[in-house]
Design a protein around this motif. Structure first.
Motif, short mmCIF file in Angstrom:
data_model
loop_
_atom_site.label_atom_id
_atom_site.label_comp_id
_atom_site.label_asym_id
_atom_site.label_seq_id
_atom_site.Cartn_x
_atom_site.Cartn_y
_atom_site.Cartn_z
N PRO A 28 -9.99 42.28 -7.81
CA PRO A 28 -9.95 41.78 -9.07
C PRO A 28 -8.72 42.24 -9.92
O PRO A 28 -8.10 41.30 -10.81
CB PRO A 28 -11.19 42.26 -9.75
N SER A 29 -8.11 43.39 -9.86
CA SER A 29 -7.12 44.00 -10.61
C SER A 29 -5.80 43.28 -10.18
O SER A 29 -4.95 42.81 -10.99
CB SER A 29 -6.92 45.39 -10.36
N THR A 86 -14.51 41.93 -12.60
CA THR A 86 -13.78 40.65 -12.42
C THR A 86 -12.43 41.01 -12.97
O THR A 86 -11.78 41.91 -13.39
CB THR A 86 -14.34 39.65 -13.22
N PRO A 87 -11.38 39.97 -12.49
CA PRO A 87 -9.89 40.13 -12.94
C PRO A 87 -9.94 40.24 -14.58
O PRO A 87 -9.10 40.89 -14.99
CB PRO A 87 -9.55 38.89 -12.54
N PHE A 88 -11.09 39.75 -15.11
CA PHE A 88 -10.92 39.79 -16.84
C PHE A 88 -10.95 41.20 -17.11
O PHE A 88 -10.49 41.43 -18.20
CB PHE A 88 -12.04 38.81 -17.31
N LEU A 147 -17.32 40.29 -19.85
CA LEU A 147 -16.31 40.21 -18.63
C LEU A 147 -15.11 41.11 -18.80
O LEU A 147 -14.75 41.72 -17.78
CB LEU A 147 -15.62 38.68 -18.19
N GLU A 148 -14.50 41.08 -19.84
CA GLU A 148 -13.40 42.03 -20.06
C GLU A 148 -13.85 43.53 -20.32
O GLU A 148 -12.91 44.43 -20.32
CB GLU A 148 -12.65 41.58 -21.50
N THR A 197 -16.22 43.77 -4.77
CA THR A 197 -15.00 42.75 -4.09
C THR A 197 -15.62 42.38 -2.59
O THR A 197 -16.15 43.07 -2.10
CB THR A 197 -13.95 43.50 -3.65
N LEU A 198 -15.51 41.10 -2.29
CA LEU A 198 -15.84 40.61 -1.13
C LEU A 198 -15.02 41.02 -0.07
O LEU A 198 -13.71 41.25 -0.14
CB LEU A 198 -16.01 39.02 -1.11
#
Length: 310
Positions: free
Chosen positions: A194-195, A149-151, A5-6, A28-29
């Motif tokens: 996500p960012s 993702t945010p990760f 994920l990272e 992104t949705l």
């Protein structure tokens, strides 16, 4: 290559960070879908049931796997929707999302089929049935399995804050990861990239654990050319509310994280590390922070945070 994920990009290059920010919108949705879902109670209840199923079926696996499966689910719902929310259909979708996440992350789980075939009502899916649903989900995702993702942005922001490889950086990363995991249950975060979720989670964690360093961390993040200050401010408010609600629910259930043996040790570790890292003082327990947050909320605007009393 095992998916991380990272590190979602298989072939990293010198402009990897720029590329991540460039393509994150593709994962992104849309805001339109978020607003539509909020207006339809049926869709919200269906998603809630699906997320609960994924969490239950993958409870013995890596939390990152559950997060990725839920990410696939949300992107599938945004593209496809569910016309007939029957219980067996929902279970098949949840099983298929977990199965795809397992394959993508190449998780070593010899009993994964037993986990995927857990049954409350005698529903056990054949491999071919799961495979057909996987194909449907893959089509909706346009085969973009390496989710941004945010990760994916946590390492960038940790480095931006000057904490790469430090104990403080590891502590912030761990708490921010907890916040990101629990925020996935909320459709309110769908409005943000996500960012921005990653930046807001780190700011929320720093406000909880290192309040004296919060202004400098805030400045480092909001002055980045990749960051929209207004978006971070809006996202921060949502993330902070989610973190407060989590702590409040934990207190009501008598399961405060600060009361567990592991977190007592963590608090001791943080206190000892604070004496070694540039005089950084660690805040009190998360539960106490929750009470403090109820009394004051910090809005990250400009170099100096604005404090609102409530």
């Amino acid at each position: 290559m095992e998916f991380d994920l990272e590190n979602p990009l298989e072939n990293l290059h010198s402009d990897a960070v720029s590329y991540l920010f460039l393509i994150e919108s593709d994962h992104t949705l849309s805001q339109n879908h978020s607003h539509t879902l909020k207006a339809r109670d049926l869709d919200i209840s269906v998603r809630r049931e699906l997320v609960s199923l994924i969490a239950k079926l993958s409870c013995t696996l890596d939390p990152a796997l559950s997060y990725l499966a839920t990410n696939y689910l949300d992107r599938f719902l945004a593209s496809q929707g569910i016309s007939q929310p029957k219980s067996w259909v929902l279970r098949l979708i949840a099983v298929s999302c977990i199965s795809l996440a397992v394959k993508m992350m190449r998780t070593e789980c010899p009993d994964v089929q037993d986990i995927l075939n857990q049954s409350d009502g005698g529903i056990i899916f054949e491999t071919q049935t799961v495979g057909r649903m996987e194909a449907l989900i893959l089509g909706a995702l346009q085969w973009r399995m390496r989710s941004i993702t945010p990760f994916s942005f946590i390492p960038f922001f940790i480095a931006l804050m000057g904490l790469q490889g430090s104990p403080t950086g590891r502590v912030l990363k761990n708490r921010a990861s907890e916040i990101i995991f629990m925020s996935q249950r909320e459709i309110r975060v769908w409005e943000f990239k996500p960012s921005m979720i990653a930046a807001s989670a780190l700011l929320c964690a720093s406000h909880e654990l290192f309040p004296f360093q919060y202004p400098s961390f805030l400045k480092a993040i909001t002055e980045s050319s990749y960051v929209n200050k207004e978006s971070v401010e809006q996202c921060y408010k949502v993330i902070q509310d989610i973190a407060i609600e989590e702590e409040y629910e934990s207190a009501l259930n008598g399961v405060s994280r600060s009361d567990t043996p592991i977190n007592v040790l963590d608090h001791h570790f943080l206190s000892s590390e604070s004496e070694k890292t540039n005089g950084i003082t660690v805040a009190d327990s998360p539960l106490r922070q929750e009470r403090d947050l109820k009394r004051r909320k910090i809005t990250p605007c400009g170099n100096n945070p604005t404090i609102h009393n409530s």
